[in-house]
Write an enzyme that holds these catalytic residues in place. Structure first.
Site, PDB file in Angstrom:
ATOM      1  N   GLU A 143      68.112  14.447 -16.912  1.00  0.00           N
ATOM      2  CA  GLU A 143      67.122  13.748 -16.107  1.00  0.00           C
ATOM      3  C   GLU A 143      66.548  14.709 -15.064  1.00  0.00           C
ATOM      4  O   GLU A 143      67.324  15.364 -14.364  1.00  0.00           O
ATOM      5  CB  GLU A 143      67.782  12.556 -15.415  1.00  0.00           C
ATOM      6  CG  GLU A 143      66.819  11.616 -14.730  1.00  0.00           C
ATOM      7  CD  GLU A 143      67.505  10.381 -14.167  1.00  0.00           C
ATOM      8  OE1 GLU A 143      67.367  10.159 -12.946  1.00  0.00           O
ATOM      9  OE2 GLU A 143      68.190   9.669 -14.931  1.00  0.00           O
ATOM     10  N   ARG A 182      74.008   5.528 -14.549  1.00  0.00           N
ATOM     11  CA  ARG A 182      73.721   6.957 -14.530  1.00  0.00           C
ATOM     12  C   ARG A 182      73.621   7.442 -15.970  1.00  0.00           C
ATOM     13  O   ARG A 182      74.338   6.975 -16.847  1.00  0.00           O
ATOM     14  CB  ARG A 182      74.817   7.743 -13.789  1.00  0.00           C
ATOM     15  CG  ARG A 182      74.797   7.570 -12.273  1.00  0.00           C
ATOM     16  CD  ARG A 182      73.602   8.269 -11.653  1.00  0.00           C
ATOM     17  NE  ARG A 182      73.614   8.237 -10.188  1.00  0.00           N
ATOM     18  CZ  ARG A 182      73.028   7.308  -9.455  1.00  0.00           C
ATOM     19  NH1 ARG A 182      72.414   6.285 -10.051  1.00  0.00           N
ATOM     20  NH2 ARG A 182      73.057   7.376  -8.138  1.00  0.00           N
ATOM     21  N   HIS A 229      63.781   6.265 -13.933  1.00  0.00           N
ATOM     22  CA  HIS A 229      64.704   6.035 -12.818  1.00  0.00           C
ATOM     23  C   HIS A 229      63.985   5.344 -11.648  1.00  0.00           C
ATOM     24  O   HIS A 229      63.966   5.847 -10.519  1.00  0.00           O
ATOM     25  CB  HIS A 229      65.324   7.344 -12.349  1.00  0.00           C
ATOM     26  CG  HIS A 229      66.657   7.147 -11.671  1.00  0.00           C
ATOM     27  ND1 HIS A 229      67.658   8.090 -11.678  1.00  0.00           N
ATOM     28  CD2 HIS A 229      67.158   6.103 -10.959  1.00  0.00           C
ATOM     29  CE1 HIS A 229      68.711   7.655 -10.998  1.00  0.00           C
ATOM     30  NE2 HIS A 229      68.428   6.439 -10.548  1.00  0.00           N
TER      31      HIS A 229
END
Length: 303
Positions: free
Chosen positions: A249, A221, A268
């Site tokens: 993000e 993460r 991602h």
């Protein structure tokens, strides 16, 4: 008395439900009325639901019900779980895809594939030497499903892997040992969940301990890494980074991380491959089998 389920249609459409089950199909929990959410006994949050959607759904689910995710990560949901609601994640669904992504980022960075891609756009033959993964010392921080899957892919490349978890066990070092492990690592891979123990784990002190030329890979993460500290370390030219996740993000178009040297960024993509759908269906069908038969559920995060 009927039991009620809320779910995306694609994940349950072929499941053989008994006649007493009432199903509400939903790809967006925000569109569901309060009373529908409050009457559900088993709620499956749509894949990639944003935090607001998750928070809205959880503010209306009833105690005693099950709240099932389609992701392994649950950090954006856990703070909003009401008392008495059972939260389950989808551990295992993304392990192979995410570990493949970690390996792809490592090889692309060490073999300088982005440089070759840039040269190709101008028809340049830029031959040169790069780094091999073989013989490298790899520090794998996080030894859950993704970590173990990543290790299994690294070992055939003849590198030396040291795995790290919260607590030491056979062949696994404790996270408290990181200060003595970081300086000798050629590649450091992050596969930890995001929690209060891992948030900001990779800070200036961590980065200062990394050896010159070492590669940091993050498929965990974004907030596990302190972005500002990473940018400074990259600008100094001391280390390289390969990131499938960032903080913030999505990364804004004017964010300085885009322009940081020796940094490969992917948006991602780790778990999003063609195997996701069938693995997610398999996980949810298994959970429904257990739930309908009154057996303990799998992948329970909190009750």
């Amino acid at each position: 008395m009927s039991r009620k389920i809320i779910a995306p249609e694609w994940v349950v459409k072929d499941y053989p439900f008994p006649s007493d089950i009432e199903i509400t199909f939903s790809e967006d929990a925000m569109t569901l009325p309060h009373d529908v959410l409050n009457s559900s006994d088993f709620t499956i949050l749509p894949y990639l639901a944003n935090p607001d959607e998750a928070k809205y759904a959880l503010s209306h689910v009833k105690p005693g019900s099950v709240f099932q995710l389609l992701t392994a990560g649950f950090d954006n949901v856990l703070p909003h779980i009401p008392e008495g609601v059972t939260l389950c994640n989808a551990a295992g669904v993304h392990d192979d895809s995410t570990s493949e992504m970690a390996l792809a980022l490592i090889l692309a960075s060490l073999r300088e594939i982005p440089k070759s891609v840039q040269l190709q756009t101008t028809s340049q033959w830029g031959h040169g030497f790069s780094h091999s993964l073989a013989d490298k010392k790899v520090l794998l921080i996080g030894y859950g499903g993704v970590g173990k899957a990543t290790e299994s892919r690294l070992l055939p490349f003849k590198c030396e892997v040291t795995a790290v978890a919260t607590h030491a066990r056979d062949q696994v070092r404790a996270i408290s040992e990181l200060p003595s492990l970081i300086p000798s690592a050629d590649v450091i891979i992050l596969t930890v969940p995001l929690n209060e123990g891992t948030r900001g784990l990779v800070d200036k002190n961590f980065l200062d301990l990394m050896k010159p030329g070492a590669l940091l890979v993050n498929v965990a993460r974004g907030p596990v890494v302190v972005t500002e500290a990473l940018i400074e370390a990259l600008k100094s030219g001391k280390i390289m980074a390969a990131l499938d996740v960032t903080d913030p993000e999505p990364l804004p178009v004017d964010h300085p991380l885009w322009q940081a040297p020796n940094c490969l960024i992917t948006p991602h993509l780790g778990g999003d491959t063609d195997i996701f759908e069938r693995r997610a269906i398999k996980r949810i069908h298994s959970q429904l089998d257990l739930w309908l038969s009154g057996k303990p559920l799998e992948c329970v995060i909190t009750k």
